[in-house]
Enzyme design. Structure first.
Site, PDB file in Angstrom:
ATOM      1  CB  SER A  23      -0.908   0.011   1.233  1.00 46.94           C
ATOM      2  OG  SER A  23      -1.561  -1.228   1.372  1.00 46.94           O
TER       3      SER A  23
HETATM    4  N1  SAH Z   1      -0.737  -5.004   4.084  1.00 48.97           N
HETATM    5  C1  SAH Z   1       0.061  -5.302   2.897  1.00 48.97           C
HETATM    6  C2  SAH Z   1      -0.660  -4.993   1.593  1.00 48.97           C
HETATM    7  C3  SAH Z   1      -1.743  -5.938   1.360  1.00 48.97           C
HETATM    8  S1  SAH Z   1      -2.323  -6.166  -0.283  1.00 48.97           S
HETATM    9  C4  SAH Z   1       1.409  -4.645   2.955  1.00 48.97           C
HETATM   10  O1  SAH Z   1       1.701  -3.934   3.930  1.00 48.97           O
HETATM   11  O2  SAH Z   1       2.211  -4.875   2.040  1.00 48.97           O
HETATM   12  C5  SAH Z   1      -3.679  -7.212   0.160  1.00 48.97           C
HETATM   13  C6  SAH Z   1      -3.302  -8.602   0.557  1.00 48.97           C
HETATM   14  O3  SAH Z   1      -4.507  -9.234   0.997  1.00 48.97           O
HETATM   15  C7  SAH Z   1      -2.759  -9.445  -0.579  1.00 48.97           C
HETATM   16  O4  SAH Z   1      -1.496  -9.937  -0.265  1.00 48.97           O
HETATM   17  C8  SAH Z   1      -3.795 -10.573  -0.705  1.00 48.97           C
HETATM   18  O5  SAH Z   1      -3.207 -11.822  -1.029  1.00 48.97           O
HETATM   19  C9  SAH Z   1      -4.413 -10.595   0.670  1.00 48.97           C
HETATM   20  N2  SAH Z   1      -5.744 -11.217   0.746  1.00 48.97           N
HETATM   21  C10 SAH Z   1      -6.806 -11.065  -0.082  1.00 48.97           C
HETATM   22  N3  SAH Z   1      -7.841 -11.822   0.340  1.00 48.97           N
HETATM   23  C11 SAH Z   1      -7.434 -12.461   1.469  1.00 48.97           C
HETATM   24  C12 SAH Z   1      -8.038 -13.384   2.371  1.00 48.97           C
HETATM   25  N4  SAH Z   1      -9.291 -13.826   2.210  1.00 48.97           N
HETATM   26  N5  SAH Z   1      -7.313 -13.833   3.414  1.00 48.97           N
HETATM   27  C13 SAH Z   1      -6.033 -13.407   3.596  1.00 48.97           C
HETATM   28  N6  SAH Z   1      -5.407 -12.545   2.792  1.00 48.97           N
HETATM   29  C14 SAH Z   1      -6.091 -12.067   1.733  1.00 48.97           C
END
Ligand code: SAH
Length: 213
Positions: free
Chosen positions: A61
């Site tokens: 992000s």
């Molecule tokens: N917080 C992260 C950015 C996250 S991007 C950082 O600091 O880099 C969103 C993430 O959510 C992705 O890696 C994706 O794989 C995950 N995601 C999406 N759906 C999900 C679910 N049902 N359970 C766990 N993770 C999930």
């Protein structure tokens, strides 16, 4: 890679100008080097206020959004925090500076493995990273003082609401994945929940089931 003093100053200045003003959040973001969480050709852009691509087609992000979400979560030193969406591990590393323990989950085992190795290299010991579908929360470790979701669902997932302590706070983006979403702050009251809309954001979708990598 280490952040040069100039890059660090510019990074913090941009955060402040975008509304990240809380001292503890700024200290945590000064301490955690975003360059450790961005790989390959994008590493040189780690200190720009932009989301960047990471493995598995996901994104790290935008720093100002990480800061605003962290600030809204109002983490206390004794808190047990759940993050859904480990991604690069950057947000979890920031939360780990503010909380007693952080649980972070991602549906891609590869992202969890890579984030864990950055935590190890950085000497961060209060994060437990696991690959699981976070839309069901983490029932074994519930309830949580704070929950941060970094992928967008249409509505706050019921299991996550259920795993929040009374007085606890959850911050998450909600809305259709390909449209503008709202970042909301949910507080669990003695009875029911309070909902506050914070700002428009854009996140990758919360997807049910495990990822293939
Ligand atoms: N917080 C992260 C950015 C996250 S991007 C950082 O600091 O880099 C969103 C993430 O959510 C992705 O890696 C994706 O794989 C995950 N995601 C999406 N759906 C999900 C679910 N049902 N359970 C766990 N993770 C999930």
């Amino acid at each position: 890679m280490a952040m040069s003093p100039e890059a660090k100053m510019q990074f913090l200045f941009t955060l402040r100008s975008k509304g990240v003003t809380e001292a503890r959040t700024l200290q945590a973001m000064e301490k955690v080097d975003r360059g450790d969480f961005v790989k390959g050709i994008f590493a040189e852009r780690a200190y720009e206020d932009m989301p960047l691509p990471i493995a598995c087609g996901q994104t790290i992000s935008q720093p100002s959004v990480v800061g605003l979400m962290t600030q809204a979560l109002n983490v206390q030193p004794r808190d047990k925090v759940l993050e859904v969406g480990t991604g690069s591990g950057y947000q979890a590393a920031i939360l780990s500076q503010l909380a007693r323990r952080v649980y972070t989950v991602d549906r891609y085992p590869r992202l969890v493995r890579e984030a864990q190795s950055v935590f190890d290299r950085s000497g961060i010991v209060n994060i437990t990273a696991m690959s699981t579908d976070g839309s069901f929360g983490l029932p074994d470790q519930a309830p949580f003082d704070r929950i941060l979701v970094t992928a967008a669902a249409e509505d706050p997932p019921g299991p996550l609401l259920a795993q929040l302590k009374t007085g606890g706070i959850m911050v998450l983006p909600v809305g259709q994945s390909d449209a503008v979403q709202s970042l909301i702050k949910v507080t669990r009251l003695e009875q029911g929940f309070d909902y506050e809309e914070l700002r428009a954001v854009r996140f990758v979708p919360l997807v049910e089931g495990m990822g293939q990598e």
